[in-house]
Design a protein around this motif. Structure first.
Motif, PDB file in Angstrom:
ATOM      1  N   THR A   2       0.835  -1.201   0.000  1.00 46.47           N
ATOM      2  CA  THR A   2       0.000   0.000   0.000  1.00 46.47           C
ATOM      3  C   THR A   2       0.868   1.249   0.000  1.00 46.47           C
ATOM      4  OG1 THR A   2      -1.672  -1.223   1.234  1.00 46.47           O
ATOM      5  CG2 THR A   2      -1.898   1.147   1.177  1.00 46.47           C
ATOM      6  N   HIS A   3       1.965   1.205   0.757  1.00 48.20           N
ATOM      7  CA  HIS A   3       2.854   2.361   0.809  1.00 48.20           C
ATOM      8  C   HIS A   3       3.497   2.640  -0.548  1.00 48.20           C
ATOM      9  CE1 HIS A   3       2.592   1.399   5.124  1.00 48.20           C
ATOM     10  NE2 HIS A   3       2.698   2.702   5.266  1.00 48.20           N
ATOM     11  N   ALA A   4       3.902   1.609  -1.240  1.00 48.18           N
ATOM     12  CA  ALA A   4       4.516   1.782  -2.558  1.00 48.18           C
ATOM     13  C   ALA A   4       3.501   2.356  -3.549  1.00 48.18           C
ATOM     14  CB  ALA A   4       5.052   0.448  -3.068  1.00 48.18           C
ATOM     15  N   HIS A   5       2.274   1.884  -3.464  1.00 49.17           N
ATOM     16  CA  HIS A   5       1.232   2.373  -4.364  1.00 49.17           C
ATOM     17  C   HIS A   5       0.937   3.853  -4.091  1.00 49.17           C
ATOM     18  CE1 HIS A   5      -2.067   1.978  -7.130  1.00 49.17           C
ATOM     19  NE2 HIS A   5      -2.935   2.420  -6.238  1.00 49.17           N
ATOM     20  N   LEU A   6       0.788   4.195  -2.846  1.00 45.34           N
ATOM     21  CA  LEU A   6       0.510   5.586  -2.485  1.00 45.34           C
ATOM     22  C   LEU A   6       1.697   6.490  -2.821  1.00 45.34           C
ATOM     23  CD1 LEU A   6      -1.605   7.427  -1.260  1.00 45.34           C
ATOM     24  CD2 LEU A   6      -0.650   6.942   0.982  1.00 45.34           C
ATOM     25  N   THR A   7       2.900   6.009  -2.606  1.00 44.06           N
ATOM     26  CA  THR A   7       4.099   6.782  -2.938  1.00 44.06           C
ATOM     27  C   THR A   7       4.195   7.039  -4.430  1.00 44.06           C
ATOM     28  OG1 THR A   7       5.257   5.868  -1.034  1.00 44.06           O
ATOM     29  CG2 THR A   7       6.611   6.845  -2.763  1.00 44.06           C
ATOM     30  N   SER A   8       3.915   6.028  -5.244  1.00 39.83           N
ATOM     31  CA  SER A   8       3.977   6.225  -6.688  1.00 39.83           C
ATOM     32  C   SER A   8       2.893   7.179  -7.162  1.00 39.83           C
ATOM     33  CB  SER A   8       3.897   4.886  -7.425  1.00 39.83           C
ATOM     34  OG  SER A   8       2.699   4.216  -7.125  1.00 39.83           O
ATOM     35  N   LEU A   9       1.739   7.161  -6.523  1.00 46.25           N
ATOM     36  CA  LEU A   9       0.678   8.105  -6.877  1.00 46.25           C
ATOM     37  C   LEU A   9       1.064   9.533  -6.505  1.00 46.25           C
ATOM     38  CD1 LEU A   9      -2.131   8.686  -7.966  1.00 46.25           C
ATOM     39  CD2 LEU A   9      -3.008   8.255  -5.690  1.00 46.25           C
ATOM     40  N   VAL A  10       1.607   9.715  -5.324  1.00 46.32           N
ATOM     41  CA  VAL A  10       2.031  11.059  -4.900  1.00 46.32           C
ATOM     42  C   VAL A  10       3.170  11.565  -5.785  1.00 46.32           C
ATOM     43  CG1 VAL A  10       3.096  12.354  -2.998  1.00 46.32           C
ATOM     44  CG2 VAL A  10       1.219  10.792  -2.535  1.00 46.32           C
ATOM     45  N   LEU A  11       4.105  10.695  -6.141  1.00 41.63           N
ATOM     46  CA  LEU A  11       5.181  11.069  -7.055  1.00 41.63           C
ATOM     47  C   LEU A  11       4.615  11.512  -8.401  1.00 41.63           C
ATOM     48  CD1 LEU A  11       8.205  11.264  -7.709  1.00 41.63           C
ATOM     49  CD2 LEU A  11       8.115   8.845  -8.351  1.00 41.63           C
ATOM     50  N   SER A  12       3.617  10.799  -8.885  1.00 41.47           N
ATOM     51  CA  SER A  12       2.981  11.175 -10.151  1.00 41.47           C
ATOM     52  C   SER A  12       2.301  12.534 -10.052  1.00 41.47           C
ATOM     53  CB  SER A  12       1.955  10.118 -10.556  1.00 41.47           C
ATOM     54  OG  SER A  12       2.583   8.906 -10.807  1.00 41.47           O
ATOM     55  N   LEU A  13       1.652  12.794  -8.940  1.00 39.68           N
ATOM     56  CA  LEU A  13       1.003  14.097  -8.753  1.00 39.68           C
ATOM     57  C   LEU A  13       2.033  15.224  -8.715  1.00 39.68           C
ATOM     58  CD1 LEU A  13      -1.724  13.183  -6.126  1.00 39.68           C
ATOM     59  CD2 LEU A  13      -2.079  13.818  -8.515  1.00 39.68           C
ATOM     60  N   ILE A  14       3.154  14.989  -8.059  1.00 39.53           N
ATOM     61  CA  ILE A  14       4.217  15.998  -8.017  1.00 39.53           C
ATOM     62  C   ILE A  14       4.773  16.240  -9.412  1.00 39.53           C
ATOM     63  CG2 ILE A  14       6.572  16.436  -7.185  1.00 39.53           C
ATOM     64  CD1 ILE A  14       5.730  14.940  -4.587  1.00 39.53           C
ATOM     65  N   LEU A  15       4.988  15.168 -10.160  1.00 37.91           N
ATOM     66  CA  LEU A  15       5.482  15.315 -11.533  1.00 37.91           C
ATOM     67  C   LEU A  15       4.479  16.050 -12.408  1.00 37.91           C
ATOM     68  CD1 LEU A  15       7.190  11.858 -12.083  1.00 37.91           C
ATOM     69  CD2 LEU A  15       8.303  14.084 -12.020  1.00 37.91           C
ATOM     70  N   LEU A  16       3.191  15.799 -12.205  1.00 39.74           N
ATOM     71  CA  LEU A  16       2.174  16.511 -12.976  1.00 39.74           C
ATOM     72  C   LEU A  16       2.217  18.002 -12.682  1.00 39.74           C
ATOM     73  CD1 LEU A  16      -0.254  16.345 -14.917  1.00 39.74           C
ATOM     74  CD2 LEU A  16      -1.695  16.178 -12.891  1.00 39.74           C
ATOM     75  N   ILE A  17       2.405  18.366 -11.430  1.00 37.30           N
ATOM     76  CA  ILE A  17       2.508  19.781 -11.066  1.00 37.30           C
ATOM     77  C   ILE A  17       3.741  20.408 -11.708  1.00 37.30           C
ATOM     78  CG2 ILE A  17       2.899  21.360  -9.124  1.00 37.30           C
ATOM     79  CD1 ILE A  17       1.133  19.392  -7.461  1.00 37.30           C
ATOM     80  N   ILE A  18       4.860  19.702 -11.665  1.00 34.17           N
ATOM     81  CA  ILE A  18       6.091  20.206 -12.294  1.00 34.17           C
ATOM     82  C   ILE A  18       5.865  20.410 -13.787  1.00 34.17           C
ATOM     83  CG2 ILE A  18       8.461  19.574 -12.926  1.00 34.17           C
ATOM     84  CD1 ILE A  18       8.672  18.205 -10.158  1.00 34.17           C
ATOM     85  N   ILE A  19       5.243  19.438 -14.433  1.00 36.40           N
ATOM     86  CA  ILE A  19       4.994  19.538 -15.868  1.00 36.40           C
ATOM     87  C   ILE A  19       4.062  20.697 -16.179  1.00 36.40           C
ATOM     88  CG2 ILE A  19       3.867  18.373 -17.816  1.00 36.40           C
ATOM     89  CD1 ILE A  19       5.057  15.749 -16.693  1.00 36.40           C
ATOM     90  N   ALA A  20       3.024  20.877 -15.368  1.00 38.93           N
ATOM     91  CA  ALA A  20       2.084  21.982 -15.605  1.00 38.93           C
ATOM     92  C   ALA A  20       2.779  23.333 -15.481  1.00 38.93           C
ATOM     93  CB  ALA A  20       0.913  21.890 -14.624  1.00 38.93           C
TER      94      ALA A  20
END
Length: 117
Positions: A2-20
């Motif tokens: 669960t931690h790995a899944h949540l971490t990868s989701l949060v990482l994706s959200l951070i990357l989306l913000i950087i890209i935006a």
């Protein structure tokens, strides 16, 4: 897992913000976009592992899996449509709604975190 899944989701959200932010400044986002796509693989793999680790799979797990795939599609739609200069207001709203529903489902399902303890 669960931690790995949540971490990868949060990482994706951070990357989306950087890209935006980079898109708004007119910068090249190709490498960032490819890294974000790599995190999609992490999300799918860890989510699949959680899905198939369930002893019995209730309907709510299927709903979360489908919404997770929709979320990845919305990630891509936000980036690509912005790159093409199209309006993305409705997509951002859909993205936000699906994200809230996914977090609510993720935290309330039996293999999620119990925030009240």
């Amino acid at each position: 897992m669960t931690h790995a899944h949540l971490t990868s989701l949060v990482l994706s959200l951070i990357l989306l913000i950087i890209i935006a932010v980079l898109q708004n400044k007119g910068k090249n986002i190709k490498i960032w976009h490819m890294v974000l796509r790599a995190t999609y693989i992490l999300i799918i793999v860890t989510g699949g592992m959680l899905f198939f680790a369930a002893y019995s799979i209730p309907l709510s797990y299927y709903l979360k899996a489908i919404l997770g795939i929709v979320m990845i599609g919305l990630f891509e739609m936000v980036i690509v449509r912005k790159e093409k200069g199209k309006k993305i207001d409705v997509i951002w709203i859909a993205f936000s709604l699906v994200l809230v529903i996914l977090f609510a489902l993720g935290f309330t399902l039996p293999m999620g975190f119990d925030l009240l303890k």
